[in-house]
Design a protein around this motif. Structure first.
Motif, PDB file in Angstrom:
ATOM      1  N   VAL A   1      54.157 116.678  35.645  1.00 38.58           N
ATOM      2  CA  VAL A   1      55.008 116.162  35.818  1.00 38.58           C
ATOM      3  C   VAL A   1      55.611 114.419  36.280  1.00 38.58           C
ATOM      4  N   ASN A   2      53.614 114.995  36.850  1.00 39.45           N
ATOM      5  CA  ASN A   2      52.987 113.449  38.039  1.00 39.45           C
ATOM      6  C   ASN A   2      52.867 112.030  36.822  1.00 39.45           C
ATOM      7  N   ILE A   3      52.952 110.913  37.256  1.00 36.62           N
ATOM      8  CA  ILE A   3      52.403 109.779  36.669  1.00 36.62           C
ATOM      9  C   ILE A   3      51.176 109.438  37.385  1.00 36.62           C
ATOM     10  N   ILE A   4      49.830 109.332  36.758  1.00 31.94           N
ATOM     11  CA  ILE A   4      49.308 108.933  37.700  1.00 31.94           C
ATOM     12  C   ILE A   4      48.826 107.594  37.325  1.00 31.94           C
ATOM     13  N   TYR A   5      48.032 106.380  38.204  1.00 29.41           N
ATOM     14  CA  TYR A   5      48.190 105.552  38.507  1.00 29.41           C
ATOM     15  C   TYR A   5      46.731 105.109  39.030  1.00 29.41           C
ATOM     16  N   SER A   6      46.151 103.778  38.287  1.00 30.88           N
ATOM     17  CA  SER A   6      44.632 103.805  38.543  1.00 30.88           C
ATOM     18  C   SER A   6      44.406 102.122  37.856  1.00 30.88           C
ATOM     19  N   ILE A   7      43.420 101.793  38.516  1.00 28.47           N
ATOM     20  CA  ILE A   7      43.588 100.001  38.710  1.00 28.47           C
ATOM     21  C   ILE A   7      42.011  99.791  37.848  1.00 28.47           C
ATOM     22  N   ALA A   8      43.046  98.824  36.825  1.00 31.13           N
ATOM     23  CA  ALA A   8      42.632  98.699  34.967  1.00 31.13           C
ATOM     24  C   ALA A   8      41.322  97.563  34.992  1.00 31.13           C
ATOM     25  N   ASN A   9      41.654  96.923  35.883  1.00 29.12           N
ATOM     26  CA  ASN A   9      40.159  95.943  35.885  1.00 29.12           C
ATOM     27  C   ASN A   9      39.668  95.717  37.435  1.00 29.12           C
ATOM     28  N   PRO A  10      38.476  96.573  37.564  1.00 31.44           N
ATOM     29  CA  PRO A  10      37.987  96.223  38.966  1.00 31.44           C
ATOM     30  C   PRO A  10      37.792  95.253  39.570  1.00 31.44           C
ATOM     31  N   LYS A  11      37.260  93.674  38.528  1.00 33.66           N
ATOM     32  CA  LYS A  11      37.687  92.176  39.188  1.00 33.66           C
ATOM     33  C   LYS A  11      38.162  92.299  40.366  1.00 33.66           C
ATOM     34  N   VAL A  12      39.735  93.077  40.027  1.00 30.08           N
ATOM     35  CA  VAL A  12      40.918  92.636  41.187  1.00 30.08           C
ATOM     36  C   VAL A  12      40.611  93.120  42.631  1.00 30.08           C
ATOM     37  N   ILE A  13      39.359  94.226  42.594  1.00 33.68           N
ATOM     38  CA  ILE A  13      39.551  95.159  43.265  1.00 33.68           C
ATOM     39  C   ILE A  13      38.495  93.585  44.201  1.00 33.68           C
ATOM     40  N   GLN A  14      37.936  92.509  43.278  1.00 35.08           N
ATOM     41  CA  GLN A  14      36.404  92.157  43.720  1.00 35.08           C
ATOM     42  C   GLN A  14      37.524  90.767  44.607  1.00 35.08           C
ATOM     43  N   ALA A  15      38.792  90.684  43.325  1.00 31.29           N
ATOM     44  CA  ALA A  15      39.398  89.138  43.776  1.00 31.29           C
ATOM     45  C   ALA A  15      39.768  89.582  44.835  1.00 31.29           C
ATOM     46  N   CYS A  16      40.730  90.853  45.155  1.00 35.87           N
ATOM     47  CA  CYS A  16      41.171  91.263  46.645  1.00 35.87           C
ATOM     48  C   CYS A  16      39.641  90.714  47.907  1.00 35.87           C
ATOM     49  N   SER A  17      39.032  91.629  46.924  1.00 39.66           N
ATOM     50  CA  SER A  17      38.241  91.669  49.358  1.00 39.66           C
ATOM     51  C   SER A  17      37.996  89.875  49.237  1.00 39.66           C
ATOM     52  N   LEU A  18      37.513  89.058  48.033  1.00 37.67           N
ATOM     53  CA  LEU A  18      37.473  88.009  48.426  1.00 37.67           C
ATOM     54  C   LEU A  18      38.571  87.113  49.349  1.00 37.67           C
ATOM     55  N   MET A  19      39.758  87.375  49.036  1.00 33.42           N
ATOM     56  CA  MET A  19      40.468  87.347  49.804  1.00 33.42           C
ATOM     57  C   MET A  19      41.060  87.309  51.373  1.00 33.42           C
ATOM     58  N   ARG A  20      40.294  88.583  51.630  1.00 32.03           N
ATOM     59  CA  ARG A  20      40.570  89.077  52.446  1.00 32.03           C
ATOM     60  C   ARG A  20      39.233  88.546  53.202  1.00 32.03           C
ATOM     61  N   GLU A  21      38.388  88.198  52.932  1.00 29.48           N
ATOM     62  CA  GLU A  21      36.803  87.411  53.111  1.00 29.48           C
ATOM     63  C   GLU A  21      37.528  86.048  54.176  1.00 29.48           C
ATOM     64  N   VAL A  22      38.280  85.376  52.277  1.00 27.41           N
ATOM     65  CA  VAL A  22      38.569  83.846  53.315  1.00 27.41           C
ATOM     66  C   VAL A  22      39.798  84.393  54.283  1.00 27.41           C
ATOM     67  N   LEU A  23      40.334  85.074  54.337  1.00 27.34           N
ATOM     68  CA  LEU A  23      41.302  85.634  55.293  1.00 27.34           C
ATOM     69  C   LEU A  23      40.651  85.129  56.791  1.00 27.34           C
ATOM     70  N   SER A  24      39.764  86.680  56.658  1.00 25.71           N
ATOM     71  CA  SER A  24      39.276  86.482  58.155  1.00 25.71           C
ATOM     72  C   SER A  24      38.302  85.553  58.495  1.00 25.71           C
ATOM     73  N   ASP A  25      37.248  84.299  57.312  1.00 29.66           N
ATOM     74  CA  ASP A  25      37.257  83.665  57.958  1.00 29.66           C
ATOM     75  C   ASP A  25      38.529  82.443  58.888  1.00 29.66           C
ATOM     76  N   LEU A  26      39.251  82.513  57.982  1.00 33.06           N
ATOM     77  CA  LEU A  26      40.426  81.923  58.148  1.00 33.06           C
ATOM     78  C   LEU A  26      40.847  82.420  59.991  1.00 33.06           C
ATOM     79  N   LEU A  27      40.775  83.437  60.000  1.00 30.72           N
ATOM     80  CA  LEU A  27      40.952  84.070  61.572  1.00 30.72           C
ATOM     81  C   LEU A  27      40.619  83.959  62.480  1.00 30.72           C
ATOM     82  N   THR A  28      38.724  83.577  62.566  1.00 29.07           N
ATOM     83  CA  THR A  28      37.943  82.940  63.622  1.00 29.07           C
ATOM     84  C   THR A  28      37.888  82.294  63.542  1.00 29.07           C
ATOM     85  N   ASP A  29      38.366  81.208  62.290  1.00 31.22           N
ATOM     86  CA  ASP A  29      38.289  79.758  62.547  1.00 31.22           C
ATOM     87  C   ASP A  29      39.394  79.457  63.592  1.00 31.22           C
ATOM     88  N   ARG A  30      39.901  80.089  63.696  1.00 30.07           N
ATOM     89  CA  ARG A  30      41.839  79.788  64.073  1.00 30.07           C
ATOM     90  C   ARG A  30      41.515  80.238  65.901  1.00 30.07           C
TER      91      ARG A  30
END
Lengths: 113, 113
Positions: free
Chosen positions: B71-100
């Motif tokens: 009955v269920n439909i199971i989702y997963s991440i197709a390409n692990p690089k997306v996770i890396q990209a997200c982490s990097l975005m998070r780092e950019v964000l955290s840098d911005l927050l520190t500067d701010r």
DNA sequence: ACTTAATAGTTGCGTATATGCATATATATA
DNA sequence: TATATATATGCATATACGCAACTATTAAGT
């Protein structure tokens, strides 16, 4: 009643800035080094106010920084990690395109030599 | 007359997918491993159709993949690089927050202890 | 020094389009 | 039929863009 912004909201705001072809092209141009608005206008080939708006968005979000030098205003990338993030995005894209062309060639394999 | 899409357009489309708090939260949840729609609904705490729409967007763009299991439909991440990209975005964000916060503490330095 | 002009960049506004969400309805599996 | 998921629709909001008007810096002319 001002809803507090979650980490996800903030992260999405950063992504939103990068979710525009023109802005990505600008970042790509600035990767090589700082540039004046006019130089960027010439590279993108779109109206100056439009470029100026995109630059303002990115500056306000802290992605770009600017300084005045005489008549010109010179823009550059504020945080090099943004460049990395963009490269990764490009890799993800390129993976997707390869997969998609693999699929496409399965579907139309006779035509695609 | 169908305008051909440039690399920048395509890359922006990928970014656009990640430019949503809910979708980032979904990716963050799927980082731990594949999940059913209901599980994701419980994590995000938003209406099921809303989750379903976000999942559909990400699946169509090739960011996620899905399979049916009963009955269920199971989702997963197709390409692990997306996770890396997200982490990097998070780092950019955290840098911005520190500067701010650095800037903020300069502006209001008397009050901020 | 004062004015005028020219160049560089920004801002404001109207509009067209896209996006997210909620509600309701539909499909599929057990 | 009940549960899990997807789709359709309508609405409210946000965004990009084009165009026009505005500001700021430098240079020239008198």
């Amino acid at each position: 009643m001002t809803r507090e912004k979650s980490i996800y909201d903030l992260q999405a705001e950063i992504c939103k800035v990068l979710a525009s072809p023109k802005r990505i092209e600008i970042i790509s141009a600035l990767k090589e080094g700082e540039k004046t608005v006019t130089e960027i206008v010439d590279i993108l080939g779109i109206p100056k106010p439009n470029v100026s708006q995109h630059l303002a968005v990115m500056r306000l979000k802290g992605i770009l920084k600017s300084r005045r030098e005489g008549v010109n205003i010179i823009y550059s990338i504020a945080n090099p990690k943004v460049i990395q993030a963009c490269s990764l995005m490009r890799e993800v894209l390129s993976d997707l395109l390869t997969d998609r062309s693999k699929m496409a060639s399965l579907l139309t394999r006779s035509k695609s030599l």
